[in-house]
Design a protein around this motif. Structure first.
Motif, short mmCIF file in Angstrom:
data_model
loop_
_atom_site.label_atom_id
_atom_site.label_comp_id
_atom_site.label_asym_id
_atom_site.label_seq_id
_atom_site.Cartn_x
_atom_site.Cartn_y
_atom_site.Cartn_z
N HIS A 13 -26.43 -92.41 -10.29
CA HIS A 13 -27.40 -91.75 -11.00
C HIS A 13 -27.23 -92.75 -12.59
CE1 HIS A 13 -29.31 -89.61 -14.47
NE2 HIS A 13 -29.74 -88.56 -13.75
N GLY A 14 -26.13 -92.57 -13.01
CA GLY A 14 -25.83 -94.26 -13.98
C GLY A 14 -26.00 -93.88 -15.30
N ASP A 15 -26.84 -92.54 -15.96
CA ASP A 15 -26.82 -92.60 -17.24
C ASP A 15 -25.72 -92.39 -18.21
OD1 ASP A 15 -28.45 -90.70 -19.61
OD2 ASP A 15 -26.95 -89.72 -19.16
N GLU A 16 -25.53 -92.37 -18.59
CA GLU A 16 -23.85 -92.59 -19.20
C GLU A 16 -23.53 -91.06 -19.95
OE1 GLU A 16 -27.40 -93.68 -22.89
OE2 GLU A 16 -26.72 -94.28 -20.21
N HIS A 17 -24.50 -89.84 -20.40
CA HIS A 17 -24.00 -88.81 -20.66
C HIS A 17 -23.93 -88.13 -19.16
CE1 HIS A 17 -25.94 -89.15 -24.36
NE2 HIS A 17 -24.75 -88.18 -24.90
N VAL A 18 -24.58 -87.88 -18.20
CA VAL A 18 -24.30 -88.41 -17.43
C VAL A 18 -22.64 -88.31 -16.23
CG1 VAL A 18 -24.57 -87.94 -15.20
CG2 VAL A 18 -26.92 -87.36 -15.81
N ILE A 19 -22.41 -89.33 -16.63
CA ILE A 19 -20.91 -89.96 -16.83
C ILE A 19 -19.87 -88.97 -17.10
CG2 ILE A 19 -19.49 -92.01 -16.41
CD1 ILE A 19 -21.83 -93.55 -15.68
N LYS A 20 -19.60 -89.42 -18.10
CA LYS A 20 -19.31 -88.50 -19.20
C LYS A 20 -19.04 -87.57 -19.46
CE LYS A 20 -20.95 -89.68 -22.74
NZ LYS A 20 -20.81 -90.29 -24.71
N LEU A 21 -20.35 -86.30 -19.08
CA LEU A 21 -19.27 -84.68 -18.88
C LEU A 21 -19.10 -84.61 -17.46
CD1 LEU A 21 -20.93 -82.26 -19.97
CD2 LEU A 21 -22.74 -82.27 -18.32
#
Length: 336
Positions: A301-309
């Motif tokens: 997916h790549g989105d930074e918030h997705v990765i952090k959550l």
């Protein structure tokens, strides 16, 4: 933790950039690449960073040096970000990093609400790296950047009226009163938060503070699966901000654990008040998916918030947390 040197290379690339872009948006790259490395994906670090590179801005200009004598006058001044980063870089070159952190944590903790809580999240990622491996130059520099960003964006929340809470973190989050005025960005909404459910105020024992902070991270992560649609990006921070504090506790003196819990609770409750939806949705069970598979989906997916959550969800480690990560993957636009 990455032992290949890839994370250090990425951090060196990033330290030529500032902590923000467009005057207000946070540079998420240091946090995201640390999460990739910490979850055993060093091969993805530079590829992800190449995709994010267009969002980076040059390191800001200095104004005047921050000193031990006048640091209070520079606290909370975003124009002084470069000055603060240089100050902490010098401090970390002269003293052990845990000593610097222990000195500055209680000074910065009351202001963890500036920068949409991103500064403390960046510090939490930096501390996790230092606790897990060597104190290399780039990793110490990353701590300096995180602390400097926090000092520059320092903003406190005071005067919150205590309201009826609950015995559990999840029930206390349910008791949060949404703010009436939901226009504007994070700084405007934060000014409209006026109350806080009683949940952490009575804690005095460090071990109980650690237990409750762990419970809060779990509850806020779980809650994203049912409430994340209130604001798919901002509600991520209701979980990732307290988790940053939790990750930092092992590096702090025990007498700082109780105030850390209280500040983290205020952050999670405030974000919840600012962005809570009108009604929850039923959680979607994650099925037979494994934590490793969920993180692979977050990477794709790549989105930074997705990765952090997802990184926080893997810390929690149960099915509802994985459901929250999958919910974020479905709600947030992929990185392009």
């Amino acid at each position: 933790m990455d032992t290949t040197g890839t994370l250090d290379e990425a951090l060196q690339r990033l330290h030529a950039s500032g902590p923000e872009r467009l005057g207000r948006l946070t540079n998420h790259a240091p946090m995201a690449v640390e999460a990739l490395a910490a979850n055993g994906r060093p091969e993805a670090v530079h590829r992800w960073l190449d995709g994010y590179a267009s969002r980076l801005e040059e390191f800001p200009s200095a104004v005047e040096p921050v000193t031990d004598a006048d640091w209070r006058s520079a606290l909370g001044d975003p124009r002084r970000a470069a000055d603060w980063i240089v100050y902490f870089g010098r401090a970390l070159a002269e003293r052990p990093w845990r000593e610097v952190l222990a000195l500055w944590w209680p000074r910065l903790l009351p202001g963890m609400y500036g920068g949409s809580t991103h500064p403390v999240i960046r510090v939490g990622h930096a501390v996790r790296t230092l606790l897990a491996g060597e104190s290399t130059g780039p990793r110490l520099d990353e701590l300096a950047h995180g602390l400097g960003y926090w000092a520059a964006r320092h903003r406190s929340v005071t005067g919150l009226a205590p309201v009826a809470g609950a015995d559990s973190a999840g029930a206390a989050l349910d008791a949060v009163r949404p703010i009436a005025e939901r226009k504007g960005g994070f700084p405007d909404r934060l000014g409209n938060v006026t109350s806080e459910p009683v949940w952490a105020a009575s804690v005095t024992d460090p071990d109980e503070a650690h237990r409750r902070l762990t419970e809060l991270v779990r509850a806020a992560t779980h809650r994203y699966a049912t409430h994340g649609h209130g604001d798919e990006t901002m509600l991520v921070h209701a979980a990732t901000a307290p988790n940053a504090v939790l990750r930092t506790l092992p590096a702090l003196p025990r007498d700082l654990w109780v105030p850390s819990l209280r500040a983290a609770w205020t952050a999670s409750a405030a974000v919840t008040a600012m962005y809570a939806p009108d009604a929850p949705v039923a959680p979607v069970p994650p099925g037979q998916v494994t934590p490793d598979e969920v993180f692979e989906r977050a990477m794709a997916h790549g989105d930074e918030h997705v990765i952090k959550l997802t990184d926080t969800a893997l810390d929690v480690g149960d099915g509802q947390a994985l459901a929250a990560a999958l919910r974020a993957i479905g709600l947030i636009e992929p990185m392009r």
